[in-house]
Each structure stands twice: as C-alpha cells, then as structure tokens.
Design a protein around this motif. Structure first.
Motif, short mmCIF file in Angstrom:
data_model
loop_
_atom_site.label_atom_id
_atom_site.label_comp_id
_atom_site.label_asym_id
_atom_site.label_seq_id
_atom_site.Cartn_x
_atom_site.Cartn_y
_atom_site.Cartn_z
N PHE A 68 0.99 -1.18 -0.10
CA PHE A 68 -0.01 -0.11 0.04
C PHE A 68 0.81 1.09 -0.16
N PRO A 69 0.43 2.24 -0.45
CA PRO A 69 1.19 3.49 -0.61
C PRO A 69 1.16 4.02 0.87
N PRO A 70 2.26 4.96 1.28
CA PRO A 70 2.19 5.17 2.54
C PRO A 70 1.13 6.08 3.02
N GLU A 71 0.43 6.77 2.12
CA GLU A 71 -0.72 7.55 2.60
C GLU A 71 -1.79 6.67 2.66
N GLN A 72 -1.88 5.46 2.35
CA GLN A 72 -3.14 4.50 2.93
C GLN A 72 -2.98 4.09 4.32
N LYS A 73 -3.78 4.73 5.23
CA LYS A 73 -3.63 4.52 6.44
C LYS A 73 -4.65 3.40 7.01
N PHE A 74 -4.19 2.65 8.12
CA PHE A 74 -5.10 1.60 8.30
C PHE A 74 -5.52 1.84 9.91
N ILE A 75 -6.81 1.57 10.59
CA ILE A 75 -7.12 1.60 11.88
C ILE A 75 -6.93 0.36 12.31
N PHE A 76 -7.10 -0.53 11.70
CA PHE A 76 -7.47 -1.94 12.03
C PHE A 76 -7.10 -3.05 10.87
N GLY A 77 -6.10 -3.94 11.49
CA GLY A 77 -5.85 -4.83 10.42
C GLY A 77 -6.05 -6.41 10.99
N PHE A 78 -6.18 -7.42 10.10
CA PHE A 78 -6.18 -8.81 10.78
C PHE A 78 -5.58 -9.68 9.90
N ILE A 79 -4.71 -10.45 10.35
CA ILE A 79 -4.08 -11.49 9.65
C ILE A 79 -4.44 -12.80 10.02
N ASP A 80 -4.95 -13.42 8.75
CA ASP A 80 -5.38 -14.73 8.91
C ASP A 80 -5.16 -15.44 7.36
N GLY A 81 -4.18 -15.33 6.89
CA GLY A 81 -3.80 -15.50 5.55
C GLY A 81 -3.02 -16.85 5.36
N ASN A 82 -2.01 -16.84 4.56
CA ASN A 82 -1.16 -18.06 4.47
C ASN A 82 -0.33 -18.24 5.72
N HIS A 83 -0.26 -19.64 6.30
CA HIS A 83 0.16 -19.81 7.66
C HIS A 83 1.79 -20.16 7.84
N HIS A 84 2.37 -20.14 6.52
CA HIS A 84 3.81 -20.09 6.65
C HIS A 84 4.57 -19.09 7.27
N PRO A 85 5.49 -19.24 8.02
CA PRO A 85 6.04 -18.03 8.96
C PRO A 85 6.44 -17.07 8.17
N ASP A 86 6.97 -17.19 6.84
CA ASP A 86 7.58 -16.04 5.95
C ASP A 86 6.26 -15.01 5.45
N TYR A 87 5.11 -16.03 5.49
CA TYR A 87 3.93 -14.92 5.08
C TYR A 87 3.49 -14.27 6.17
N VAL A 88 3.31 -14.79 7.58
CA VAL A 88 2.98 -14.22 8.73
C VAL A 88 3.78 -12.75 8.73
N ARG A 89 5.14 -13.33 8.58
CA ARG A 89 6.05 -11.84 8.63
C ARG A 89 5.42 -10.76 7.57
N ASN A 90 5.52 -11.49 6.24
CA ASN A 90 5.02 -10.30 5.34
C ASN A 90 3.98 -9.66 5.40
N THR A 114 -2.37 -22.13 19.00
CA THR A 114 -3.39 -23.12 18.39
C THR A 114 -2.56 -24.30 17.77
N GLU A 115 -2.89 -24.98 17.03
CA GLU A 115 -2.52 -26.29 16.55
C GLU A 115 -1.30 -25.89 15.16
N LEU A 116 -0.87 -24.87 15.06
CA LEU A 116 0.15 -24.36 14.13
C LEU A 116 1.47 -23.54 14.89
N PRO A 117 2.25 -24.33 15.69
CA PRO A 117 3.08 -23.89 16.56
C PRO A 117 4.09 -22.70 15.80
N GLU A 118 4.29 -22.91 14.53
CA GLU A 118 5.25 -22.01 13.89
C GLU A 118 4.76 -20.60 13.79
N VAL A 119 3.43 -20.55 13.61
CA VAL A 119 2.53 -19.37 13.69
C VAL A 119 2.87 -18.64 14.81
N THR A 120 2.61 -19.41 16.15
CA THR A 120 2.88 -18.54 17.37
C THR A 120 4.15 -18.35 17.64
#
Ligand SMILES: C[S@@+](CC[C@H](N)C(=O)[O-])C[C@H]1O[C@@H](n2cnc3c(N)ncnc32)[C@H](O)[C@@H]1O
Length: 215
Positions: free
Chosen positions: A128-150, A172-178
């Motif tokens: 997103f461009p810097p001017e696109q501000k967020f008040i809330f974001g939720f991450i529940d996409g791909n569960h690979h650690p590199d995606y969680v970071r991304n 929960t049952e995805l220890p790498e995510v935690t």
C-alpha cells in the motif's frame, strides 16, 4: 471458538457457507470498545476465505464511512502448512468448499457491500502507498512463517498510532505461527503500546504505540 479438529468434525452439517472461521464478533467488540472509528484510516484483512468475516467488518466500516481492503489469493489449494498431526490448511478449505468456487461463495457473501476493496493476489505481491492509513488490520492468510511476517509488515507500516493489528492462530495447532508472532512482538516491542490475547479465539491483538510512527 473451536479448534481445527472440532471445525472438521462439524464441517458437514453446516448449511450456511458465508461463515467466518474466527468469530469476528470479538474483533468488532474490541474495535468498538477502543472507538477505533475515531482514528483516520480504513480496515484491512489478509485471508478472507468465504467472506463471512469480511462482510461483518465491512458493515462496521460502512457505518463510519470507511473501507475494508480484503486480500486473498482465492485459491484454496495453496496453503500446505500442516498441523502436527498432518492436517493441511488446504485440506480444511477444500473440505469446506466441497467443490464450490471460493471466489463465488465470497462474492455472494459480500454482495452489496460497496466499501470492500477486494484484492485477489498472493499477499507477497501486495503493498500500500504510505498515504493509505489503517486503523485495524487482521492477519489470517497463509500460515507459513514467512507469510505471517510479510503480512505483518504490509499492515504495520501503514497502521496509525492507536490502531490495532490482530493475528489469528495464536497458541493453536500451528506452533510455527505462534513462534513467529512471538518473534515479531519481541522485535517490535518498542513500537507496541499493548497486547491482548483472546484465548478462546486464538487471537493476539497488538495496539500500535507512540514511538512506532516517530521512529
Ligand atoms: C484461514 S482462511 C481465512 C479465514 C477467515 N479469516 C475467516 O475467519 O473466515 C485463510 C485464507 O488465506 C488465503 N491465502 C492462503 N495463502 C494466501 C496467500 N499467499 N496470499 C493471500 N491469501 C492467501 C486462503 O485462500 C484462505 O482464504
């Protein structure tokens, strides 16, 4: 909130498809309790699946003249992250869909909600461009650690002070995510004003603090 195993057990009796896995009501409760609508910016979700949660966030956002960006690859096959006993995320999605198109079910769920901006892409291709501000974001996409970071970075850099970022699948049952969420929180500790775990829903919420935007 149910575990993945419970979810699979309960899968077939379900009639309504436009559900959410997480139980977005707890997110909305937190958003309302913190009066996040007073902040300037939109909402973003990474991992919409069949849009039940997206629609709930969109209805809240619409009341406050805000948009929600919904990012999903809309391909139930791609996430091969597995629980320790071998259940892959893609198995869960495919079993739920029973041959239906994920995108079709999503489109049905969000129909009429014109404040949703759907981004049908791999989240690694999204920024997103810097001017696109967020008040809330939720991450529940791909569960690979590199995606969680991304996915964290996509949102965090545009999250306003006092804004909230939530991770699903904490403890929960995805220890790498935690593990990855814990590392991210340690790395960004000086930028975090507060953390709150919602144990039954396996959610970790982090509130962005003052230092983050001035760093
Ligand atoms: C657990 S589901 C989201 C569930 C939703 N939050 C809910 O509670 O109903 C995860 C979603 O991430 C999406 N996904 C998987 N890999 C992705 C990627 N690389 N980029 C974007 N979305 C992805 C899947 O298509 C799936 O819809």
């Amino acid at each position: 909130m149910q575990s993945l195993r419970q979810f699979l057990r309960n899968l077939y009796p379900r009639k309504a498809l436009a559900i959410d896995f997480v139980g977005y009501e707890v997110l909305l409760d937190f958003i309302e309790a913190r009066s996040l609508h007073r902040l300037e910016g939109d909402l973003v979700e990474i991992g919409s699946f069949v849009g039940g949660g997206t629609a709930k966030l969109a209805r809240y956002a619409r009341k406050h003249d805000k948009r929600i960006f919904a990012i999903d690859i809309f391909n139930p096959d791609v996430d091969d992250t597995a629980t320790p006993d071998g259940i892959r995320m893609s198995d869960i999605y495919l079993a739920f869909l029973q041959g239906r198109s994920q995108l079709d079910v999503y489109e049905e769920a969000v129909r009429g909600l014109d404040n949703i901006v759907t981004i049908r892409q791999d989240s690694k291709a999204v920024s997103f461009p810097p001017e696109q501000k967020f008040i809330f974001g939720f991450i529940d996409g791909n569960h690979h650690p590199d995606y969680v970071r991304n996915d964290f970075h996509i949102i965090w850099q545009n999250l306003v002070e006092g804004g909230v970022l939530g991770f699903h699948d904490y403890n929960t049952e995805l220890p790498e995510v935690t593990l990855t969420i814990d590392k991210i929180m340690t790395e960004h500790t000086g930028e975090i004003a507060e953390t709150q775990e919602i144990v039954p829903q396996h959610i970790m919420l982090i509130v962005k603090g003052h230092k983050a935007n001035s760093a």
